[in-house]
Scaffold this motif. Structure first.
Motif, PDB file in Angstrom:
ATOM      1  N   TRP A  58       0.811  -1.190   0.030  1.00 44.47           N
ATOM      2  CA  TRP A  58      -0.004  -0.052  -0.013  1.00 44.47           C
ATOM      3  C   TRP A  58       0.852   1.237   0.052  1.00 44.47           C
ATOM      4  O   TRP A  58       2.003   1.131   0.630  1.00 44.47           O
ATOM      5  CB  TRP A  58      -1.006   0.033   1.178  1.00 44.47           C
ATOM      6  N   SER A  59       0.477   2.339  -0.622  1.00 40.61           N
ATOM      7  CA  SER A  59       0.955   3.591  -0.565  1.00 40.61           C
ATOM      8  C   SER A  59       0.458   4.383   0.384  1.00 40.61           C
ATOM      9  O   SER A  59      -1.000   4.495   0.592  1.00 40.61           O
ATOM     10  CB  SER A  59       0.945   4.266  -2.098  1.00 40.61           C
ATOM     11  N   THR A  60       1.328   5.383   1.046  1.00 43.61           N
ATOM     12  CA  THR A  60       0.727   6.132   2.209  1.00 43.61           C
ATOM     13  C   THR A  60      -0.242   7.174   1.350  1.00 43.61           C
ATOM     14  O   THR A  60      -1.361   7.499   1.926  1.00 43.61           O
ATOM     15  CB  THR A  60       1.444   6.748   3.200  1.00 43.61           C
ATOM     16  N   SER A  61      -0.057   7.528   0.395  1.00 47.48           N
ATOM     17  CA  SER A  61      -0.633   8.656  -0.316  1.00 47.48           C
ATOM     18  C   SER A  61      -2.179   8.070  -0.707  1.00 47.48           C
ATOM     19  O   SER A  61      -3.123   8.881  -0.677  1.00 47.48           O
ATOM     20  CB  SER A  61       0.042   9.339  -1.709  1.00 47.48           C
ATOM     21  N   THR A  62      -2.091   6.833  -1.307  1.00 48.26           N
ATOM     22  CA  THR A  62      -3.454   6.263  -1.480  1.00 48.26           C
ATOM     23  C   THR A  62      -4.418   6.060  -0.245  1.00 48.26           C
ATOM     24  O   THR A  62      -5.475   6.376  -0.413  1.00 48.26           O
ATOM     25  CB  THR A  62      -3.111   4.723  -1.966  1.00 48.26           C
ATOM     26  N   ILE A  63      -3.669   5.613   0.795  1.00 45.54           N
ATOM     27  CA  ILE A  63      -4.572   5.704   2.120  1.00 45.54           C
ATOM     28  C   ILE A  63      -5.089   6.942   2.399  1.00 45.54           C
ATOM     29  O   ILE A  63      -6.196   7.256   2.729  1.00 45.54           O
ATOM     30  CB  ILE A  63      -3.760   5.006   3.238  1.00 45.54           C
ATOM     31  N   ASP A  64      -4.139   7.823   2.291  1.00 45.05           N
ATOM     32  CA  ASP A  64      -4.447   9.522   2.900  1.00 45.05           C
ATOM     33  C   ASP A  64      -5.943  10.013   1.749  1.00 45.05           C
ATOM     34  O   ASP A  64      -6.443  10.421   2.230  1.00 45.05           O
ATOM     35  CB  ASP A  64      -3.321  10.152   2.399  1.00 45.05           C
ATOM     36  N   ARG A  65      -5.708   9.540   0.339  1.00 43.72           N
ATOM     37  CA  ARG A  65      -6.567   9.886  -0.628  1.00 43.72           C
ATOM     38  C   ARG A  65      -8.075   9.242  -0.055  1.00 43.72           C
ATOM     39  O   ARG A  65      -9.154   9.554  -0.280  1.00 43.72           O
ATOM     40  CB  ARG A  65      -6.182   9.748  -1.938  1.00 43.72           C
ATOM     41  N   ILE A  66      -7.900   7.707   0.284  1.00 44.58           N
ATOM     42  CA  ILE A  66      -9.208   7.199   0.830  1.00 44.58           C
ATOM     43  C   ILE A  66      -9.849   7.832   1.966  1.00 44.58           C
ATOM     44  O   ILE A  66     -10.943   7.800   1.995  1.00 44.58           O
ATOM     45  CB  ILE A  66      -8.792   5.757   1.170  1.00 44.58           C
ATOM     46  N   LEU A  67      -8.737   8.166   2.941  1.00 50.00           N
ATOM     47  CA  LEU A  67      -9.538   8.713   4.013  1.00 50.00           C
ATOM     48  C   LEU A  67     -10.231  10.238   3.774  1.00 50.00           C
ATOM     49  O   LEU A  67     -10.912  10.723   4.516  1.00 50.00           O
ATOM     50  CB  LEU A  67      -8.333   9.338   5.135  1.00 50.00           C
ATOM     51  N   ASP A  68      -9.851  10.814   2.641  1.00 53.43           N
ATOM     52  CA  ASP A  68     -10.343  12.145   2.133  1.00 53.43           C
ATOM     53  C   ASP A  68     -11.532  11.863   1.181  1.00 53.43           C
ATOM     54  O   ASP A  68     -12.325  13.024   1.025  1.00 53.43           O
ATOM     55  CB  ASP A  68      -9.577  12.942   1.697  1.00 53.43           C
ATOM     56  N   ASN A  69     -11.857  10.649   0.698  1.00 52.65           N
ATOM     57  CA  ASN A  69     -12.867  10.553  -0.278  1.00 52.65           C
ATOM     58  C   ASN A  69     -14.172  10.533   0.103  1.00 52.65           C
ATOM     59  O   ASN A  69     -14.762   9.714   0.854  1.00 52.65           O
ATOM     60  CB  ASN A  69     -12.555   9.303  -0.901  1.00 52.65           C
ATOM     61  N   GLU A  70     -14.995  11.428  -0.034  1.00 53.71           N
ATOM     62  CA  GLU A  70     -16.361  11.733   0.201  1.00 53.71           C
ATOM     63  C   GLU A  70     -17.381  10.674  -0.366  1.00 53.71           C
ATOM     64  O   GLU A  70     -18.316  10.570   0.364  1.00 53.71           O
ATOM     65  CB  GLU A  70     -17.045  13.090  -0.377  1.00 53.71           C
ATOM     66  N   ASP A 123     -20.122  10.780  10.822  1.00 53.57           N
ATOM     67  CA  ASP A 123     -19.442  10.954  12.125  1.00 53.57           C
ATOM     68  C   ASP A 123     -18.025  10.550  11.992  1.00 53.57           C
ATOM     69  O   ASP A 123     -17.171  11.389  12.475  1.00 53.57           O
ATOM     70  CB  ASP A 123     -20.262  10.338  13.516  1.00 53.57           C
ATOM     71  N   ILE A 124     -17.927   9.163  11.647  1.00 51.56           N
ATOM     72  CA  ILE A 124     -16.326   8.753  11.714  1.00 51.56           C
ATOM     73  C   ILE A 124     -15.436   9.606  10.504  1.00 51.56           C
ATOM     74  O   ILE A 124     -14.318  10.138  10.700  1.00 51.56           O
ATOM     75  CB  ILE A 124     -16.211   7.261  11.368  1.00 51.56           C
ATOM     76  N   PHE A 125     -16.239   9.841   9.404  1.00 42.53           N
ATOM     77  CA  PHE A 125     -15.388  10.529   8.253  1.00 42.53           C
ATOM     78  C   PHE A 125     -15.018  11.931   8.864  1.00 42.53           C
ATOM     79  O   PHE A 125     -13.909  12.386   8.512  1.00 42.53           O
ATOM     80  CB  PHE A 125     -16.518  10.743   7.210  1.00 42.53           C
ATOM     81  N   GLU A 126     -16.039  12.884   9.558  1.00 43.89           N
ATOM     82  CA  GLU A 126     -15.677  13.815   9.980  1.00 43.89           C
ATOM     83  C   GLU A 126     -14.722  13.974  10.919  1.00 43.89           C
ATOM     84  O   GLU A 126     -13.793  14.915  11.074  1.00 43.89           O
ATOM     85  CB  GLU A 126     -17.047  14.819  10.659  1.00 43.89           C
ATOM     86  N   ARG A 127     -14.799  13.083  11.782  1.00 40.13           N
ATOM     87  CA  ARG A 127     -13.627  12.983  12.817  1.00 40.13           C
ATOM     88  C   ARG A 127     -12.194  12.720  12.248  1.00 40.13           C
ATOM     89  O   ARG A 127     -11.250  13.122  12.832  1.00 40.13           O
ATOM     90  CB  ARG A 127     -14.088  11.796  14.116  1.00 40.13           C
ATOM     91  N   VAL A 128     -12.118  11.894  11.431  1.00 42.67           N
ATOM     92  CA  VAL A 128     -10.869  11.551  10.745  1.00 42.67           C
ATOM     93  C   VAL A 128     -10.351  12.880   9.863  1.00 42.67           C
ATOM     94  O   VAL A 128      -9.116  13.173  10.149  1.00 42.67           O
ATOM     95  CB  VAL A 128     -11.113  10.481   9.507  1.00 42.67           C
ATOM     96  N   LYS A 129     -11.517  13.632   9.394  1.00 45.04           N
ATOM     97  CA  LYS A 129     -11.014  14.995   8.751  1.00 45.04           C
ATOM     98  C   LYS A 129     -10.284  15.954   9.980  1.00 45.04           C
ATOM     99  O   LYS A 129      -9.234  16.500   9.503  1.00 45.04           O
ATOM    100  CB  LYS A 129     -11.945  15.373   8.089  1.00 45.04           C
ATOM    101  N   LEU A 130     -11.002  15.930  10.916  1.00 49.67           N
ATOM    102  CA  LEU A 130     -10.561  16.777  12.282  1.00 49.67           C
ATOM    103  C   LEU A 130      -9.144  16.455  12.621  1.00 49.67           C
ATOM    104  O   LEU A 130      -8.408  17.315  12.903  1.00 49.67           O
ATOM    105  CB  LEU A 130     -11.410  16.789  13.317  1.00 49.67           C
ATOM    106  N   LYS A 131      -9.088  14.946  12.773  1.00 51.58           N
ATOM    107  CA  LYS A 131      -7.588  14.448  13.175  1.00 51.58           C
ATOM    108  C   LYS A 131      -6.693  14.780  12.168  1.00 51.58           C
ATOM    109  O   LYS A 131      -5.394  15.467  12.755  1.00 51.58           O
ATOM    110  CB  LYS A 131      -7.824  13.015  13.397  1.00 51.58           C
ATOM    111  N   LYS A 132      -6.957  14.663  11.064  1.00 54.88           N
ATOM    112  CA  LYS A 132      -6.055  15.063   9.959  1.00 54.88           C
ATOM    113  C   LYS A 132      -5.647  16.522   9.913  1.00 54.88           C
ATOM    114  O   LYS A 132      -4.470  17.108   9.740  1.00 54.88           O
ATOM    115  CB  LYS A 132      -6.500  14.512   8.352  1.00 54.88           C
TER     116      LYS A 132
END
Length: 96
Positions: free
Chosen positions: A26-38, A82-91
């Motif tokens: 896995w690429s860290t940039s791929t994981i990062d994009r997944i975490l941001d994907n609406e 809720d989880i999606f928004e919490r991840v965005k706040l943490k990032k």
């Protein structure tokens, strides 16, 4: 428990979870994009990219050439908002 992208990468690879292309690395940039994907919360942004040339089918990222449209609750989510928004706040906190 808070996991960064490197810890998520390690978990995915240790558990032999394949990427969309069938690889185990896995690429860290791929994981990062997944975490941001609406899309994962059921939303969609239309026209993020467009076909620049219909003869070649070449796609281009939309940098304001066309209007983009945000559609909330377009499809069934796979994670809660809720989880999606919490991840965005943490990032955001990590980047500040």
């Amino acid at each position: 428990m808070v996991w960064g992208v490197r810890k998520i990468k390690k978990y995915l690879e240790e558990n032999k979870i394949k990427t969309v292309t069938g690889k185990y690395e896995w690429s860290t940039s791929t994981i990062d994009r997944i975490l941001d994907n609406e899309k994962y919360v059921g939303d969609v942004i239309m026209q993020k990219s467009f076909t620049e040339n219909s003869l070649t089918g070449k796609r281009k990222k939309n940098n304001g050439e066309l209007d983009m449209y945000f559609i909330e609750n377009n499809h069934e989510p796979i994670i809660s908002r809720d989880i999606f928004e919490r991840v965005k706040l943490k990032k955001r906190k990590i980047l500040l």
